[in-house]
Design a protein around this motif. Structure first.
Motif, PDB file in Angstrom:
ATOM      1  N   ARG A  48     -56.970 -26.785  33.255  1.00 37.72           N
ATOM      2  CA  ARG A  48     -57.823 -25.586  33.266  1.00 37.72           C
ATOM      3  C   ARG A  48     -58.917 -25.710  32.213  1.00 37.72           C
ATOM      4  NH1 ARG A  48     -54.796 -20.014  34.938  1.00 37.72           N
ATOM      5  NH2 ARG A  48     -56.979 -19.502  35.266  1.00 37.72           N
ATOM      6  N   ALA A  49     -58.576 -26.287  31.074  1.00 36.11           N
ATOM      7  CA  ALA A  49     -59.575 -26.466  30.022  1.00 36.11           C
ATOM      8  C   ALA A  49     -60.585 -27.544  30.387  1.00 36.11           C
ATOM      9  CB  ALA A  49     -58.881 -26.812  28.703  1.00 36.11           C
ATOM     10  N   ARG A  50     -60.120 -28.613  31.044  1.00 34.18           N
ATOM     11  CA  ARG A  50     -61.000 -29.725  31.400  1.00 34.18           C
ATOM     12  C   ARG A  50     -61.924 -29.402  32.558  1.00 34.18           C
ATOM     13  NH1 ARG A  50     -57.208 -34.598  32.639  1.00 34.18           N
ATOM     14  NH2 ARG A  50     -59.208 -35.467  33.345  1.00 34.18           N
ATOM     15  N   PHE A  51     -61.479 -28.532  33.462  1.00 34.91           N
ATOM     16  CA  PHE A  51     -62.271 -28.248  34.664  1.00 34.91           C
ATOM     17  C   PHE A  51     -62.459 -26.743  34.826  1.00 34.91           C
ATOM     18  CE2 PHE A  51     -59.826 -32.173  35.334  1.00 34.91           C
ATOM     19  CZ  PHE A  51     -60.865 -33.065  35.574  1.00 34.91           C
ATOM     20  N   PRO A  52     -63.230 -26.129  33.932  1.00 38.32           N
ATOM     21  CA  PRO A  52     -63.372 -24.665  33.940  1.00 38.32           C
ATOM     22  C   PRO A  52     -64.107 -24.126  35.161  1.00 38.32           C
ATOM     23  CG  PRO A  52     -64.897 -25.659  32.379  1.00 38.32           C
ATOM     24  CD  PRO A  52     -63.996 -26.752  32.829  1.00 38.32           C
ATOM     25  N   MET A  53     -64.874 -24.984  35.854  1.00 38.74           N
ATOM     26  CA  MET A  53     -65.644 -24.522  37.001  1.00 38.74           C
ATOM     27  C   MET A  53     -64.858 -24.612  38.310  1.00 38.74           C
ATOM     28  SD  MET A  53     -68.332 -23.561  35.559  1.00 38.74           S
ATOM     29  CE  MET A  53     -69.396 -23.226  36.976  1.00 38.74           C
ATOM     30  N   ALA A  54     -63.671 -25.188  38.277  1.00 37.32           N
ATOM     31  CA  ALA A  54     -62.872 -25.331  39.498  1.00 37.32           C
ATOM     32  C   ALA A  54     -62.355 -23.976  39.961  1.00 37.32           C
ATOM     33  CB  ALA A  54     -61.706 -26.278  39.265  1.00 37.32           C
ATOM     34  N   THR A  55     -62.232 -23.822  41.273  1.00 36.58           N
ATOM     35  CA  THR A  55     -61.626 -22.625  41.843  1.00 36.58           C
ATOM     36  C   THR A  55     -60.115 -22.709  41.681  1.00 36.58           C
ATOM     37  OG1 THR A  55     -63.394 -22.430  43.481  1.00 36.58           O
ATOM     38  CG2 THR A  55     -61.344 -21.255  43.943  1.00 36.58           C
ATOM     39  N   VAL A  56     -59.534 -21.731  41.017  1.00 37.17           N
ATOM     40  CA  VAL A  56     -58.113 -21.776  40.677  1.00 37.17           C
ATOM     41  C   VAL A  56     -57.279 -21.098  41.758  1.00 37.17           C
ATOM     42  CG1 VAL A  56     -56.359 -21.030  39.011  1.00 37.17           C
ATOM     43  CG2 VAL A  56     -58.581 -21.876  38.204  1.00 37.17           C
ATOM     44  N   HIS A  57     -56.197 -21.775  42.150  1.00 42.16           N
ATOM     45  CA  HIS A  57     -55.213 -21.215  43.074  1.00 42.16           C
ATOM     46  C   HIS A  57     -53.873 -21.247  42.344  1.00 42.16           C
ATOM     47  CE1 HIS A  57     -58.099 -21.853  46.452  1.00 42.16           C
ATOM     48  NE2 HIS A  57     -58.446 -22.898  45.700  1.00 42.16           N
ATOM     49  N   ASP A  58     -53.475 -20.096  41.814  1.00 42.06           N
ATOM     50  CA  ASP A  58     -52.275 -20.030  40.981  1.00 42.06           C
ATOM     51  C   ASP A  58     -51.071 -19.695  41.861  1.00 42.06           C
ATOM     52  OD1 ASP A  58     -50.320 -19.707  39.092  1.00 42.06           O
ATOM     53  OD2 ASP A  58     -51.503 -18.409  37.784  1.00 42.06           O
ATOM     54  N   TYR A  59     -50.212 -20.686  42.068  1.00 45.31           N
ATOM     55  CA  TYR A  59     -49.036 -20.500  42.904  1.00 45.31           C
ATOM     56  C   TYR A  59     -47.780 -20.162  42.104  1.00 45.31           C
ATOM     57  CZ  TYR A  59     -51.849 -22.284  46.764  1.00 45.31           C
ATOM     58  OH  TYR A  59     -52.824 -22.450  47.731  1.00 45.31           O
ATOM     59  N   GLY A  60     -47.951 -19.870  40.833  1.00 50.96           N
ATOM     60  CA  GLY A  60     -46.841 -19.403  40.014  1.00 50.96           C
ATOM     61  C   GLY A  60     -45.699 -20.398  39.953  1.00 50.96           C
ATOM     62  N   ARG A  61     -44.488 -19.951  40.360  1.00 54.25           N
ATOM     63  CA  ARG A  61     -43.298 -20.798  40.313  1.00 54.25           C
ATOM     64  C   ARG A  61     -43.103 -21.601  41.598  1.00 54.25           C
ATOM     65  NH1 ARG A  61     -41.390 -22.136  35.844  1.00 54.25           N
ATOM     66  NH2 ARG A  61     -39.258 -22.286  36.679  1.00 54.25           N
ATOM     67  N   ARG A  62     -44.049 -21.503  42.514  1.00 50.93           N
ATOM     68  CA  ARG A  62     -43.921 -22.249  43.759  1.00 50.93           C
ATOM     69  C   ARG A  62     -44.109 -23.746  43.505  1.00 50.93           C
ATOM     70  NH1 ARG A  62     -45.648 -17.208  45.201  1.00 50.93           N
ATOM     71  NH2 ARG A  62     -44.824 -16.352  47.163  1.00 50.93           N
ATOM     72  N   LEU A  63     -43.556 -24.536  44.415  1.00 47.17           N
ATOM     73  CA  LEU A  63     -43.556 -25.995  44.259  1.00 47.17           C
ATOM     74  C   LEU A  63     -44.724 -26.599  45.012  1.00 47.17           C
ATOM     75  CD1 LEU A  63     -41.889 -28.510  43.247  1.00 47.17           C
ATOM     76  CD2 LEU A  63     -40.871 -28.534  45.544  1.00 47.17           C
TER      77      LEU A  63
END
Length: 432
Positions: A48-63
């Motif tokens: 997240r720090a290295r690629f701040p412009m990426a679109t984040v998809h946070d899947y939480g505890r999912r695998l």
């Protein structure tokens, strides 16, 4: 713009049948997807720090895993899955051959191909290796449907010149000609690979097998798929049809259909000579556990995975499920009956990197590593109350994964990514 997927991550740094630490998991992991490939892998906070412009998809505890790879299917049998029980040869004559006759109609083939691919995508399968029918239209249909979805698919025209209904027989020459034309049209286009496909020795004369062996020598970078030693009565039939052959495998070997790139489905009842030759030749085997139990074929020896490239498959529609989760569960159960206890990492490997190795494409798909094609599945490890309560007791990720392996279905599939693009699976509220 790049996409950054956050969640628990599973990947392989080796073969879990050869090494206890081959599988690697990250509790707070991240996978960066860019231009259809995996561009980076690491801890979530770092990426997240290295690629701040990426679109984040946070899947939480999912695998987050490589997408499942189904290494042996018959997509034309989609509509006859779970037909009431018969032995192999009766099942072919009663259900398979009448259904495959319908694939001379391109519109029907298109409908079934689209339905099949949507069914497996909803269950997290991102690559299949399929038999078509003898009709070239059936090959065109599955490849066209795969192109539309951006899937990596292996497939080939099934060849039969005897012991099949008249409408399903070709000849040695037409099998060669049709296969060559289809190969030249489709192989290597987008994410498509042609596979030379004699159905099995009982439905091909030695002349047809020889013609397909000659074609394989002309195009050695293709795979060849067929069936081997599925049932004892099938083996006895092969012995009658090929009295000159040493065993079932020899019917293929004598015609140039045994080497690296050969993919044999089932391979349950092997002789010592066949095992030795398969290892020596570098061939691949594909375990089809729900099919082997549904049709009463026998119990595959998973010890072969320590000697050979072994993949896992549903064998639609002789297999009774479209789901690779259900197939993993069946593989565990079959191994238990042989006194072989499979670790969750080994089961997951079989459905991903193991199947990729069996199809000789482990450098492209089947694992999460930088440079690999971004075919991914996101799995909810608490998709039902029964699974959630079992996973909640887990001491590590393997124990948390195992209830999903044994009881999971399409409800466990939260997301599917094909070639770096999110695909919205069509779910059906549970099932096979």
């Amino acid at each position: 713009m790049a996409d950054l997927l956050l969640g628990q991550v599973i990947r392989f740094q080796g073969d879990p049948f050869a090494s206890d630490d081959a599988a690697q998991t990250m509790e707070h992991g991240a996978v960066l997807v860019d231009q259809g490939r995996i561009a980076a892998l690491g801890e979530a906070a770092d990426l997240r720090a290295r690629f701040p412009m990426a679109t984040v998809h946070d899947y939480g505890r999912r695998l987050i895993s490589a997408g499942f790879i189904d290494a042996h299917v018959h997509y034309p049998q989609t509509a006859i899955i779970a037909s009431w029980g018969k032995r192999l040869i009766d099942w072919l004559n009663t259900y398979t051959f009448p259904e495959e006759m319908r694939f001379a109609d391109r519109a029907y083939a298109d409908d079934i191909a689209a339905r099949y691919l949507d069914l497996v995508l909803a269950r997290g399968t991102t690559t299949v290796c399929s038999y078509a029918t003898i009709h070239p239209e059936s090959v065109d249909a599955i490849f066209a449907a795969a192109q539309t979805r951006g899937m990596r698919v292996f497939a080939g025209k099934t060849c039969m010149d005897r012991n099949a209904p008249e409408g399903l027989r070709d000849t040695a020459q037409s099998a060669y000609d049709d296969s060559k034309r289809l190969l030249e049209q489709w192989h290597g286009v987008d994410r498509l690979s042609y596979v030379i496909t004699p159905r099995f020795s009982p439905t091909s004369t030695p002349e047809q097998l020889a013609a397909l062996g000659a074609l394989w020598r002309e195009y050695p970078n293709c795979l060849m798929q067929t069936h081997l030693s599925e049932q004892p009565d099938e083996i006895a039939w092969v012995r009658e049809l090929f009295p000159q052959s040493r065993d079932y495998l020899d019917t293929y070997e004598a015609q140039g259909l045994l080497r690296e790139g050969a993919v044999y489905g089932h391979a349950i009842h092997l002789t010592d000579r066949e095992r030795a030759r398969l290892v020596e030749a570098g061939a691949s085997l594909v375990h089809c556990p729900t099919s082997n139990t549904f049709i009463g074929s026998g119990l595959f020896d998973m010890g072969l995975a320590r000697q050979l490239r072994v993949g896992l498959a549903t064998d639609t529609g002789g297999g009774s499920s479209f789901s690779m989760l259900r197939t993993m569960a069946a593989a565990y159960e079959v191994a238990q009956l042989r006194g072989q206890s499979l670790h969750p990492s080994q089961l997951w490997w079989l459905a991903t990197q193991g199947s990729a190795r069996a199809l000789r494409c482990e450098g492209r798909i089947g694992n999460i590593a930088v440079g690999m094609e971004a075919d991914l599945v996101v799995i909810d490890l608490a998709s039902t109350p029964a699974i959630a309560q079992a996973a909640a007791r887990a001491n590590d990720l393997w124990q948390a994964m195992f209830p999903t392996i044994m009881m999971g279905d399409d409800r466990a599939v939260s997301a599917v990514w094909l070639g770096g693009k999110r695909h919205e699976p069509e779910t059906s509220g549970g099932g096979t």
